[in-house]
Motif scaffolding. Sequence first.
Motif, PDB file in Angstrom:
ATOM      1  N   VAL A  67      29.494  -7.211 -12.901  1.00  0.00           N
ATOM      2  CA  VAL A  67      31.050  -7.255 -12.391  1.00  0.00           C
ATOM      3  C   VAL A  67      31.787  -7.757 -13.450  1.00  0.00           C
ATOM      4  O   VAL A  67      31.609  -8.641 -14.216  1.00  0.00           O
ATOM      5  N   GLU A  68      32.909  -6.819 -13.879  1.00  0.00           N
ATOM      6  CA  GLU A  68      34.012  -7.364 -14.657  1.00  0.00           C
ATOM      7  C   GLU A  68      35.488  -7.666 -14.063  1.00  0.00           C
ATOM      8  O   GLU A  68      35.723  -6.568 -13.197  1.00  0.00           O
ATOM      9  N   VAL A  69      35.913  -8.530 -14.405  1.00  0.00           N
ATOM     10  CA  VAL A  69      37.309  -8.790 -13.914  1.00  0.00           C
ATOM     11  C   VAL A  69      38.345  -8.931 -15.036  1.00  0.00           C
ATOM     12  O   VAL A  69      38.234  -9.686 -15.941  1.00  0.00           O
ATOM     13  N   GLY A  70      38.952  -7.744 -15.156  1.00  0.00           N
ATOM     14  CA  GLY A  70      39.760  -7.517 -16.210  1.00  0.00           C
ATOM     15  C   GLY A  70      39.342  -6.563 -17.211  1.00  0.00           C
ATOM     16  O   GLY A  70      38.489  -6.860 -18.056  1.00  0.00           O
ATOM     17  N   THR A  71      39.769  -5.187 -17.121  1.00  0.00           N
ATOM     18  CA  THR A  71      39.042  -4.197 -17.956  1.00  0.00           C
ATOM     19  C   THR A  71      39.900  -3.679 -19.175  1.00  0.00           C
ATOM     20  O   THR A  71      39.404  -3.263 -20.045  1.00  0.00           O
ATOM     21  N   PHE A  72      40.971  -3.784 -19.031  1.00  0.00           N
ATOM     22  CA  PHE A  72      42.025  -3.241 -19.992  1.00  0.00           C
ATOM     23  C   PHE A  72      41.563  -1.748 -20.233  1.00  0.00           C
ATOM     24  O   PHE A  72      41.424  -0.746 -19.490  1.00  0.00           O
TER      25      PHE A  72
END
Length: 218
Positions: A67-72
């Motif tokens: 899970v990634e929070v903040g992908t840009f």
Amino acid sequence: MTRKSAQLDEQLHEYLLQHGPRPDTLQRELIEDTQRLLPDSADMQISPEQASLLTLLAKAIRAEYAVEVGTFTGYSALAIARGLNKDGRLLCCDVSTEYTDVARHFWHRAGVSERIELRLAPALDTLRGLENTAVIDLSFIDADKTGYIAYWNEIVPRTRSGGFIVVDNVLAGGRVLHERQDESAHAIHEFNRYALRDQRVELTMLPISDGITLARRH
Ligand SMILES: C[S@@+](CC[C@H](N)C(=O)[O-])C[C@H]1O[C@@H](n2cnc3c(N)ncnc32)[C@H](O)[C@@H]1O
């Protein structure tokens, strides 16, 4: 007195980059396009040494669900996706179509689109909507700093024993030391104190780029 980490001047940083895995052609293009298209925000992107660490970590723990929070524009997601087990999945949380359109383009070209699900919504809503089971192998927290403790508290219970949580910008450019911290630095400082006391994990803080915390779920 304990030994301190090396201070990286330009030359030593260049040496570090030269002697670690180099970004490949596609990663270099992603870095360059981010700087060209989004010059005012490009410094939000993680560094190449962080990217290679994420890939290595995903491989080391044979991550299947991340899970990634903040992908840009997708550099860290690409790094994680490349380290996942065959059939591994990555859930990405972000709120910006403008940023993540760039990410989608590069994921497609890298052949990892099938592994990544992008949810465009406040990350806290996305995380709260996940099942309450401990199935996450690897998470990367790198969004709005005032949300870090809330993201952490959704992610930790959903992380399997032995899974890792990686948190970016934990040194806040040195502003954690300021007597009058800005909101973001204050939030990071509170997060660092909170995570250290959290009995559910063991952790270490590494002075890579703007500092990362590496936590392992008991
Ligand atoms: C530091 S950047 C992420 C950099 C990225 N990890 C990379 O390697 O390029 C922070 C991202 O968090 C997103 N963001 C900010 N607030 C958010 C929120 N409440 N929910 C989800 N994403 C958010 C921003 O749109 C931005 O893309």
